[in-house]
Design an enzyme around this catalytic site. Structure first.
Site, PDB file in Angstrom:
ATOM      1  N   SER A   1     -19.154  21.834 -24.527  1.00 54.48           N
ATOM      2  CA  SER A   1     -20.589  21.712 -24.301  1.00 54.48           C
ATOM      3  C   SER A   1     -21.053  22.647 -23.185  1.00 54.48           C
ATOM      4  CB  SER A   1     -20.925  20.252 -24.022  1.00 54.48           C
ATOM      5  OG  SER A   1     -22.299  20.010 -24.105  1.00 54.48           O
TER       6      SER A   1
ATOM      7  N   ASP B   1     -23.153  17.239 -34.966  1.00 54.82           N
ATOM      8  CA  ASP B   1     -23.419  17.304 -33.526  1.00 54.82           C
ATOM      9  C   ASP B   1     -24.906  17.076 -33.291  1.00 54.82           C
ATOM     10  OD1 ASP B   1     -23.855  18.117 -30.834  1.00 54.82           O
ATOM     11  OD2 ASP B   1     -22.073  19.387 -30.914  1.00 54.82           O
TER      12      ASP B   1
ATOM     13  N   HIS C   1     -20.677  15.492 -31.378  1.00 56.58           N
ATOM     14  CA  HIS C   1     -20.596  16.348 -30.196  1.00 56.58           C
ATOM     15  C   HIS C   1     -19.341  16.041 -29.381  1.00 56.58           C
ATOM     16  CE1 HIS C   1     -22.154  19.000 -27.131  1.00 56.58           C
ATOM     17  NE2 HIS C   1     -22.018  18.054 -26.208  1.00 56.58           N
TER      18      HIS C   1
END
Length: 276
Positions: A97, A227, A256
């Site tokens: 991320s 995601d 995610h």
């Protein structure tokens, strides 16, 4: 475990496990978490003979809660200071991320010989926010909403994010892990509210296109199609096009936080990339 002190006085906390002659694998966590988010992967790669390292980004976890420096240039500079202090050579940098953006910026600028490969998992690259040049991005109002929720009641916000979209626990039939939710909240609340607030701009508005173009080492780009935080279509397929030596690995239906929900799938794939 140890610390590195940056030139501006910031103290960066890090974990460093495994043989000193093993290939270093450096893990970069997502927002608003800490090195603890990598426990599963650190144990896995440690057992395969690697030297595993993970740090808490400034303002996060156990690192200094600074008033300034909550931007990708400073994050990458902090990583460079850590790599220099530990004299890491031929390292693999893995970012999830926001950490994926940090990896892209660091690797693009790293001293030759420091980095062998990189892995971007559910990464914010190449850029998240919607604009004329990125029409598929998320509107700025989405990130304004994050800031509003954080400022109003950070503790509640840090329950709602992992309970819902981060791990896909809001999907019908999802198997919810209360432990993951609680650990996400714990890590988030360890950090500084100001750092987390400013980091929203850093992860959403930083343009990594030029960083990706400058990277010449092999890069694995891994992303799940479900995601809900960093939508797949505007991230991984676009990022891999910018890389001179990139490989795209798509995970159908994964969320995610797939490194935590499906480590039995992700870990062997990353290991295979490291060994390739």
């Amino acid at each position: 475990m140890g610390t590195v002190t940056i030139d501006d006085g910031t103290v960066i906390f890090y974990k460093d496990w495994g043989p000193r002659d093993g290939q270093p694998v450096v893990f970069h966590h997502g927002w608003p978490l800490s090195a603890d988010d990598w426990d599963n992967q650190m144990l896995f790669f440690l057992q395969h003979g690697y030297r595993v390292i993970a740090h808490d980004r400034r303002g996060h976890g156990r690192s200094t809660q600074t008033a300034t420096g909550h931007d990708m240039d400073t994050y990458a500079s902090d990583v460079a200071a850590l790599a220099d202090a530990l004299d890491l050579r031929g390292a693999v940098h893995i970012g999830h991320s926001t950490g994926g953006g940090e990896v892209a910026r660091y690797v693009a600028r790293a001293t030759p010989g420091r980095v062998a490969k990189a892995v971007l998992v559910s990464a914010v690259t190449p850029i998240m926010v919607k604009s004329d040049s990125n029409p598929g991005g998320l509107p700025i109002e989405t990130f304004d909403g994050f800031r509003t929720a954080l400022a109003a009641n950070r503790s509640q916000f840090y329950i709602e994010v992992p309970s819902g979209p981060f791990y896909g626990f809001n999907r019908p039939g999802a198997k919810v892990s209360q432990g993951l939710v609680d650990n996400w909240w714990r890590q988030g609340m360890m950090g500084a509210a100001n750092a987390h607030y400013e980091c929203i701009k850093a992860f959403s508005e930083t343009d990594f296109n030029e960083d990706l173009r400058q990277i010449d080492v092999p890069v694995l780009v891994a992303h799940g199609t479900d995601d809900q935080i960093v939508p797949y279509a505007d991230a991984a397929p676009l990022a891999v096009k910018m890389l001179s030596n990139g490989t795209l690995k798509t995970y159908e239906g994964l969320p995610h936080g797939m490194l935590s929900t499906h480590p039995e799938i992700l870990n062997p794939d990353i290991l295979a990339f490291l060994r390739s």
